[in-house]
Write an enzyme that holds these catalytic residues in place. Structure first.
Site, PDB file in Angstrom:
ATOM      1  N   CYS A   8       3.892 -35.676   6.711  1.00 54.43           N
ATOM      2  CA  CYS A   8       5.289 -35.738   6.269  1.00 54.43           C
ATOM      3  C   CYS A   8       5.699 -37.159   5.868  1.00 54.43           C
ATOM      4  O   CYS A   8       5.119 -38.145   6.318  1.00 54.43           O
ATOM      5  CB  CYS A   8       6.210 -35.228   7.377  1.00 54.43           C
ATOM      6  SG  CYS A   8       7.839 -34.719   6.768  1.00 54.43           S
ATOM      7  N   ASP A 130      10.421 -31.018  17.879  1.00 56.63           N
ATOM      8  CA  ASP A 130      10.348 -32.464  17.691  1.00 56.63           C
ATOM      9  C   ASP A 130      11.177 -33.141  18.770  1.00 56.63           C
ATOM     10  O   ASP A 130      11.921 -32.487  19.514  1.00 56.63           O
ATOM     11  CB  ASP A 130      10.884 -32.834  16.295  1.00 56.63           C
ATOM     12  CG  ASP A 130      10.382 -34.185  15.800  1.00 56.63           C
ATOM     13  OD1 ASP A 130       9.784 -34.934  16.599  1.00 56.63           O
ATOM     14  OD2 ASP A 130      10.591 -34.493  14.619  1.00 56.63           O
TER      15      ASP A 130
END
Length: 203
Positions: A8, A130
């Site tokens: 990412c 996360d």
């Protein structure tokens, strides 16, 4: 099912060259998020995606963005998946899935088992667990993942130092890396290659 890998925070042409060589399953582009140092302008996205290996799924990452803006960017750029990393609700997720016709990942900030439990049944194709707002390089207590009921991406401090434990203990649908494949704030070709190679060797 073999665990997949997402890199990412891509934003440069060099980053596309690096992932094309390493061949992760997914790559993420952070769009219209000026508070992120990995932010990029959607106007430059189409050109990058034209250079991306078609075997890699491009994911657009948005934080509390307007639904119509997301739908427009998907149409104009060729994104194949959307990740929502803010306080987006179930109705927005359903609208994007139905209108854009692409899978949706919904990020969940995990501080306790209850956060994972509350996310169960959310109408996204995948959840992403996360620590905090993402991209911090910090992890959370992975024992919370025992409560997960649907396929998820595991993010937050994942790197070659702990990927084996994450995959073998919890079998996430995918691991999501960003900070751990950077040097001095930019994507590092060798670190990306090493991370993908390690993941493939585990699964």
């Amino acid at each position: 099912m073999k665990t997949k890998i997402k890199i990412c925070g891509l934003r440069r042409k060099e980053d596309i060259v690096y992932v094309n060589a390493a061949r992760p399953d997914y790559c993420g582009f952070i769009l219209n998020v000026p508070q992120s140092r990995r932010n990029m302008d959607p106007e430059g996205l189409k050109g990058l995606l034209e250079e991306l290996d078609p075997g890699i799924v491009p994911v657009g990452v948005f934080v509390n963005e307007d639904t119509n803006t997301i739908l427009r960017i998907v149409r104009e750029s060729g994104l194949k998946m959307i990740q929502l990393h803010g306080q987006e609700g179930e109705e927005m997720v359903r609208t994007i899935r139905e209108t854009a016709g692409v899978p949706v990942i919904k990020a969940v900030s995990v501080k306790s088992r209850e956060d994972v439990e509350r996310a169960a049944g959310f109408p996204a194709n995948y959840l992403l667990f996360d620590c905090g707002t993402g991209g911090t390089g910090r992890s959370f207590d992975w024992s919370c993942l025992e409560e997960a009921k649907q396929p998820y991406f595991l993010a937050g401090g994942i790197g070659i130092h702990n990927m084996k434990e994450a995959v073998e203990r919890f079998h996430p649908f995918a691991v999501d890396l960003s900070s751990s494949v950077e040097t001095d704030g930019v994507k590092d070709e060798k670190k990306i290659a090493d991370a993908v190679h390690m993941l493939r060797s585990l699964t």
